[in-house]
Design a protein around this motif. Structure first.
Motif, PDB file in Angstrom:
ATOM      1  N   PRO A 183     -87.712  90.260 -60.004  1.00 35.00           N
ATOM      2  CA  PRO A 183     -88.601  89.132 -60.344  1.00 35.00           C
ATOM      3  C   PRO A 183     -88.526  88.738 -61.815  1.00 35.00           C
ATOM      4  N   GLY A 184     -88.462  89.721 -62.713  1.00 36.89           N
ATOM      5  CA  GLY A 184     -88.341  89.407 -64.126  1.00 36.89           C
ATOM      6  C   GLY A 184     -87.014  88.753 -64.465  1.00 36.89           C
ATOM      7  N   ILE A 185     -85.937  89.211 -63.827  1.00 34.91           N
ATOM      8  CA  ILE A 185     -84.624  88.601 -64.041  1.00 34.91           C
ATOM      9  C   ILE A 185     -84.620  87.161 -63.551  1.00 34.91           C
ATOM     10  N   ALA A 186     -85.254  86.923 -62.392  1.00 35.57           N
ATOM     11  CA  ALA A 186     -85.317  85.555 -61.866  1.00 35.57           C
ATOM     12  C   ALA A 186     -86.116  84.645 -62.791  1.00 35.57           C
ATOM     13  N   ALA A 187     -87.227  85.131 -63.323  1.00 32.03           N
ATOM     14  CA  ALA A 187     -88.018  84.327 -64.259  1.00 32.03           C
ATOM     15  C   ALA A 187     -87.231  84.025 -65.526  1.00 32.03           C
ATOM     16  N   THR A 188     -86.516  85.015 -66.034  1.00 33.85           N
ATOM     17  CA  THR A 188     -85.698  84.809 -67.234  1.00 33.85           C
ATOM     18  C   THR A 188     -84.587  83.802 -66.973  1.00 33.85           C
ATOM     19  N   ALA A 189     -83.920  83.939 -65.823  1.00 32.00           N
ATOM     20  CA  ALA A 189     -82.833  83.018 -65.484  1.00 32.00           C
ATOM     21  C   ALA A 189     -83.336  81.589 -65.358  1.00 32.00           C
ATOM     22  N   LEU A 190     -84.501  81.414 -64.740  1.00 30.45           N
ATOM     23  CA  LEU A 190     -85.045  80.062 -64.558  1.00 30.45           C
ATOM     24  C   LEU A 190     -85.374  79.422 -65.899  1.00 30.45           C
ATOM     25  N   ILE A 191     -85.987  80.174 -66.796  1.00 31.04           N
ATOM     26  CA  ILE A 191     -86.346  79.626 -68.105  1.00 31.04           C
ATOM     27  C   ILE A 191     -85.097  79.280 -68.904  1.00 31.04           C
ATOM     28  N   CYS A 192     -84.089  80.158 -68.877  1.00 28.08           N
ATOM     29  CA  CYS A 192     -82.839  79.871 -69.596  1.00 28.08           C
ATOM     30  C   CYS A 192     -82.146  78.646 -69.011  1.00 28.08           C
ATOM     31  N   PHE A 193     -82.174  78.501 -67.687  1.00 28.42           N
ATOM     32  CA  PHE A 193     -81.565  77.339 -67.049  1.00 28.42           C
ATOM     33  C   PHE A 193     -82.277  76.053 -67.467  1.00 28.42           C
ATOM     34  N   ILE A 194     -83.605  76.089 -67.503  1.00 31.88           N
ATOM     35  CA  ILE A 194     -84.366  74.900 -67.898  1.00 31.88           C
ATOM     36  C   ILE A 194     -84.073  74.530 -69.345  1.00 31.88           C
ATOM     37  N   PHE A 195     -84.056  75.521 -70.232  1.00 34.15           N
ATOM     38  CA  PHE A 195     -83.771  75.250 -71.643  1.00 34.15           C
ATOM     39  C   PHE A 195     -82.381  74.641 -71.808  1.00 34.15           C
ATOM     40  N   SER A 196     -81.401  75.161 -71.087  1.00 33.83           N
ATOM     41  CA  SER A 196     -80.031  74.657 -71.204  1.00 33.83           C
ATOM     42  C   SER A 196     -79.914  73.258 -70.618  1.00 33.83           C
ATOM     43  N   TRP A 197     -80.541  73.037 -69.474  1.00 32.37           N
ATOM     44  CA  TRP A 197     -80.440  71.727 -68.810  1.00 32.37           C
ATOM     45  C   TRP A 197     -81.093  70.633 -69.653  1.00 32.37           C
ATOM     46  N   ASN A 198     -82.188  70.953 -70.332  1.00 34.25           N
ATOM     47  CA  ASN A 198     -82.937  69.944 -71.082  1.00 34.25           C
ATOM     48  C   ASN A 198     -82.464  69.774 -72.514  1.00 34.25           C
ATOM     49  N   GLU A 199     -81.556  70.611 -73.005  1.00 35.45           N
ATOM     50  CA  GLU A 199     -81.154  70.550 -74.409  1.00 35.45           C
ATOM     51  C   GLU A 199     -80.472  69.211 -74.707  1.00 35.45           C
ATOM     52  N   LEU A 200     -80.863  68.579 -75.802  1.00 30.72           N
ATOM     53  CA  LEU A 200     -80.349  67.257 -76.142  1.00 30.72           C
ATOM     54  C   LEU A 200     -79.712  67.201 -77.516  1.00 30.72           C
ATOM     55  N   LEU A 201     -80.286  67.876 -78.515  1.00 36.08           N
ATOM     56  CA  LEU A 201     -79.862  67.700 -79.901  1.00 36.08           C
ATOM     57  C   LEU A 201     -78.387  68.040 -80.088  1.00 36.08           C
ATOM     58  N   PHE A 202     -77.985  69.259 -79.741  1.00 35.86           N
ATOM     59  CA  PHE A 202     -76.595  69.667 -79.949  1.00 35.86           C
ATOM     60  C   PHE A 202     -75.650  68.905 -79.021  1.00 35.86           C
ATOM     61  N   ALA A 203     -76.090  68.651 -77.791  1.00 40.34           N
ATOM     62  CA  ALA A 203     -75.247  67.917 -76.867  1.00 40.34           C
ATOM     63  C   ALA A 203     -75.021  66.486 -77.340  1.00 40.34           C
ATOM     64  N   ARG A 204     -76.026  65.895 -77.967  1.00 35.96           N
ATOM     65  CA  ARG A 204     -75.898  64.509 -78.436  1.00 35.96           C
ATOM     66  C   ARG A 204     -74.921  64.402 -79.596  1.00 35.96           C
ATOM     67  N   VAL A 205     -74.898  65.421 -80.473  1.00 34.51           N
ATOM     68  CA  VAL A 205     -74.066  65.371 -81.669  1.00 34.51           C
ATOM     69  C   VAL A 205     -72.655  65.886 -81.407  1.00 34.51           C
ATOM     70  N   LEU A 206     -72.524  66.906 -80.572  1.00 36.38           N
ATOM     71  CA  LEU A 206     -71.253  67.605 -80.417  1.00 36.38           C
ATOM     72  C   LEU A 206     -70.410  67.102 -79.256  1.00 36.38           C
ATOM     73  N   THR A 207     -70.945  66.212 -78.431  1.00 37.48           N
ATOM     74  CA  THR A 207     -70.178  65.708 -77.298  1.00 37.48           C
ATOM     75  C   THR A 207     -69.964  64.212 -77.440  1.00 37.48           C
ATOM     76  N   GLY A 208     -69.004  63.729 -76.681  1.00 33.44           N
ATOM     77  CA  GLY A 208     -68.718  62.310 -76.687  1.00 33.44           C
ATOM     78  C   GLY A 208     -68.689  61.751 -75.281  1.00 33.44           C
ATOM     79  N   VAL A 209     -67.494  61.711 -74.696  1.00 30.59           N
ATOM     80  CA  VAL A 209     -67.320  61.168 -73.356  1.00 30.59           C
ATOM     81  C   VAL A 209     -67.003  62.272 -72.351  1.00 30.59           C
ATOM     82  N   VAL A 210     -66.115  63.184 -72.732  1.00 35.73           N
ATOM     83  CA  VAL A 210     -65.636  64.201 -71.793  1.00 35.73           C
ATOM     84  C   VAL A 210     -66.730  65.205 -71.451  1.00 35.73           C
ATOM     85  N   ALA A 211     -67.447  65.706 -72.457  1.00 37.20           N
ATOM     86  CA  ALA A 211     -68.440  66.762 -72.265  1.00 37.20           C
ATOM     87  C   ALA A 211     -69.871  66.233 -72.284  1.00 37.20           C
ATOM     88  N   GLU A 212     -70.059  64.969 -72.068  1.00 39.18           N
ATOM     89  CA  GLU A 212     -71.407  64.390 -72.088  1.00 39.18           C
ATOM     90  C   GLU A 212     -72.280  65.020 -71.011  1.00 39.18           C
TER      91      GLU A 212
END
Length: 264
Positions: A183-212
């Protein structure tokens, strides 16, 4: 009653967004909004590129690859680290935990320029694997902290019994510790997935067309022509669905993980 009221208040924006996504642009722009307006799928058709616009599938695929891969890497690295900080504690383990926590004290924008210069000189701009490495390093400290508290509830006697039976560390982690702390591993995985999916700052600056990624793709709807509410609402709802689905699928494990150790 208070919990129901709070739940409804937090649900209203999502319901508003879902309703707006099924309206035409003319009805979505009315003020006050028209609840009885006719429903249409034009916003979804435009989002998925049937009207000649850009397809969202490459961005959604990039977000899925970066989020899932980084989450798996975080779990593979955080589990043995948490084991060494909770069950088989290393020397000065509290200092190690504080070091992990201190890495989250630096504002993300402060590290943006050095990371950009490194990526530029290394030829890694617009590369999805750069985001995988960044998301892994960004989520690893919080994952270690969470899993350390979860693994601290694992009975030491069970681990010692496995060691007496001749089990090595990989076997202990995979077949003894992980099932107990699932259960703790599942909670950790879900939070990490949400943080990664919602991240915008680095993705906006470091990506263009291919890795958008999907959040970066959403920012493209804000143009000089204005903001098309129905189309943005449809896009936001589609981009939110993976996180909502993951949270719904893991809700029982999430509640167990977040309450692990609360009662004996």
């Amino acid at each position: 009653m208070a919990a129901w009221v709070a739940g409804i208040v937090f649900f209203l924006p999502l319901a508003w967004m879902a309703l707006t996504s099924f309206h035409s642009e003319q009805d979505a722009a009315t003020n006050p909004p028209s609840f009885g307006a006719s429903l249409t799928l034009d916003g979804y058709r435009e989002f998925f590129g049937t009207g000649g616009g850009a397809s969202p599938w490459p961005a959604l695929t990039n977000s899925a690859v970066a989020s899932v891969t980084s989450t798996l890497l975080v779990l593979l690295l955080a589990l043995p680290a948490a084991y060494a900080l909770s069950i088989r504690r290393v020397r000065k383990w509290t200092d190690v935990l504080f070091f992990f926590l201190s890495t989250k004290m630096l504002p993300a924008v402060a590290g943006l320029l050095p990371v950009y210069l490194f990526a530029k000189n290394a030829g890694l701009l617009d590369n999805i694997w750069l985001l995988v490495v960044l998301y892994t390093s960004m989520n690893l400290p919080i994952a270690v902290w969470m899993m350390q508290s979860f693994l601290a509830e694992v009975p030491v006697a069970v681990v010692e019994a496995a060691r007496v039976d001749g089990a090595r560390l990989p076997t202990i982690l995979a077949r003894v510790v992980a099932p107990i702390a699932l259960p703790g591993i599942a909670a950790t995985a879900l939070i990490c997935f949400i943080f990664s999916w919602n991240e915008l700052l680095f993705a906006r600056v470091l990506t263009g067309v291919v890795a958008e990624t999907a959040p970066v793709f959403l920012t493209g709807f804000i143009t000089s022509q204005g903001l098309f509410l129905a189309k943005v609402a449809a896009a936001s709802l589609v981009v939110s669905l993976p996180v909502l689905a993951a949270g719904f699928a893991a809700q029982d494990k999430l509640v167990q993980g977040l309450s692990l150790g609360a009662v004996k």
